[in-house]
Every structure is written in C-alpha cells, then in structure tokens.
Scaffold this motif. Sequence first.
Motif, PDB file in Angstrom:
ATOM      1  N   ILE A   1      27.159  50.546   9.599  1.00 36.94           N
ATOM      2  CA  ILE A   1      28.219  51.232   8.843  1.00 36.94           C
ATOM      3  C   ILE A   1      27.673  52.473   8.167  1.00 36.94           C
ATOM      4  O   ILE A   1      28.319  53.534   8.154  1.00 36.94           O
TER       5      ILE A   1
ATOM      6  N   GLU B   1      29.036  56.170   8.917  1.00 38.99           N
ATOM      7  CA  GLU B   1      29.568  56.979   7.829  1.00 38.99           C
ATOM      8  C   GLU B   1      28.773  58.265   7.637  1.00 38.99           C
ATOM      9  O   GLU B   1      29.339  59.323   7.350  1.00 38.99           O
ATOM     10  N   LYS B   2      27.443  58.165   7.813  1.00 34.66           N
ATOM     11  CA  LYS B   2      26.618  59.359   7.690  1.00 34.66           C
ATOM     12  C   LYS B   2      26.951  60.360   8.794  1.00 34.66           C
ATOM     13  O   LYS B   2      27.031  61.573   8.551  1.00 34.66           O
TER      14      LYS B   2
ATOM     15  N   LYS C   1      29.802  60.569  10.360  1.00 32.72           N
ATOM     16  CA  LYS C   1      31.116  61.147  10.053  1.00 32.72           C
ATOM     17  C   LYS C   1      30.987  62.229   8.986  1.00 32.72           C
ATOM     18  O   LYS C   1      31.628  63.292   9.077  1.00 32.72           O
TER      19      LYS C   1
END
Length: 315
Positions: free
Chosen positions: A204, A208-209, A211
């Motif tokens: 995750i 997220e990084k 994104k």
Amino acid sequence: MDILELLSTFSVIFYVIIGLFILSFIGLFFTVKQQTAVIVERFGKFQGIRTPGLQVKIPIVDRIAAKLSLKIQQLDVVVETKTRDDVFVKLKISVQYVVIQEKVYDAFYKLDNPYSQITSYVFDVVRAEVPKLKLDDVFEKKDDIAIAVRGELQEAMNGYGYDIVKTLVTDIDPDEQVKQAMNRINAAERAKVAAQYEGDAQRILIVEKAKAEAESKRLQGQGIAHQRREIAQGLEESVNVLNKVGINSQEASALIVVTQHYDTLQAMGTLGKSNLILMPNSPHAAGEMLNNMVASFVAANRIGSEMEQKNTSEG
C-alpha cells in the motif's frame, strides 16, 4: 458382713445405677444437622432414617449407622486416553452429584463406595468417546463429552440413590511434546499472518507513493506547460510591440534573444550560491545563438516537408 460393709456395697451399686441412667439419658437424644440424613440401626438391622432436628433413639439398643450429606458434592476424575490421531491426553472430569433425599436407604445400603463407582463410569465413557475424536475436536467438543458422561452416570447412579447434577470437562492436557509442537505451529501461523499484514502495508505504501509521484509529475508538467504558454505569449506580445515601431520579426527575435542572454548573465552573477559556469560573452554570441536556432527550425521544416511528400507518393 457388718452393716457398714453392706451400706458401702449398696452405695456403690446405687452410684453405678445412677451413672448408667445418666449415660442412657445422654444417649437417648441426638441432633441431626441441616442437609443431613442419619441412618439408625437396631441390633444391626435398619430401623429408620432421622431428619434434621432433635431425635430420639434407645440407648444401647439403637445406634447411628451412618450420616449422609444431602449437599451437592464434587468428585474430580483424571482420565488418560488417546485421541483418533494417536495423541495421548489427560482429561479432568468434575462430577457434581447429590444423594436423593427419598433414596437415602439405597444410597447407603446398595452402594459401598460411590466414589469408585462414579470413577469407573467416567473412565468407561471418556475412553469410549475421546478415541473417536481428533485432538482439536476434543477441545471443541468437550461439552459433548461432558453430556455423554452425565447421561451414562445418571442412568447408572440413579438406581443407587444418587442424582448427577452436572459434569464438566475442566481441563484437557495433551502430552508435553504435543503441546510444544502446537505452540510452534501457532507461533508460525501468527508469524505468517504478521508477514502478510506487513507485506500488504508495504504494498500500500509503494502504491500510494507511486500515485503521489505520478500526481506530482502531472502537476509539475502542467506547471511547466503553463509557464511555457506564458513565455510564448510574452514573446508574442514583445514581437508585436517591436513590429509596431518598425522592427521586423527577425530583428525582434534577435533583440529578444540578446536581452534574455544578458539578463541571464546578470542573474547568475547576483546569486551568491551559484556554481562557476563558463558561457560565451562576446557581442556576437547572441547572434550566433539566433542563427543556430533559425537554421534548426528551417532544417526541421524541410525534413518534415520531405517526409510528408514521401508518404503522399507511397500512398
């Protein structure tokens, strides 16, 4: 025998009779405590059952044969047996039982040792039920084992004057090596689950990084595009202003390039933390830069036209 000796003999007999009378009187009465039943025998034969309170019996003739508690009692039985998957295990069975008040006679005369009788039935039932189950099922179905024990005991002991109130499997103790193996399995399972959670968390974070970086680059690209549009618009406005005062587009472009060139040099000189950069600083530098740019634009246009004509002829 003189009178004194005769009186002395009578005195002894009198005191003996008085003593026996007192002892008989004392043995005549007895008390029975609450939740207790007393069995009285007369010359070895059952005479009756005495209930709580003050009771009477004939001294010497009657005797108290037994006192039975009517309270709920508990017997703990430890049974060692083997499961279906060949694991030796010890089960502690707690049996709660009580003497039926209406069957005190049967409880005393029909059964010599109720503890041994109950223990025997518990062993029989447990060693019949547990070998049908695997070790894990023994833990899950301990209530079923307790119910089976109670059903067997209730049927057998009721005829002897005992009521089985409840049976409980209070402890299940496998062999020590089996417990250690089970602990290792549980530890490995928990480590596996922890690793899965850590992997999911790491994944995750990476997603997220990524994104965030993609969003950052998108916004950065939009900023650069906006900056270039503003620069192009500013150059267009500058050329239009110069054209209005009689300066053609090529001269205007040269003037803008020269101005930007010297503005850049001035900005670099005023920055205290800038590194040393060597750049051409002659009066012809801006012109050469402009000529190179124009030549590049012309060459690119020519190549593009030739490729377009080639594609048209092939089509």
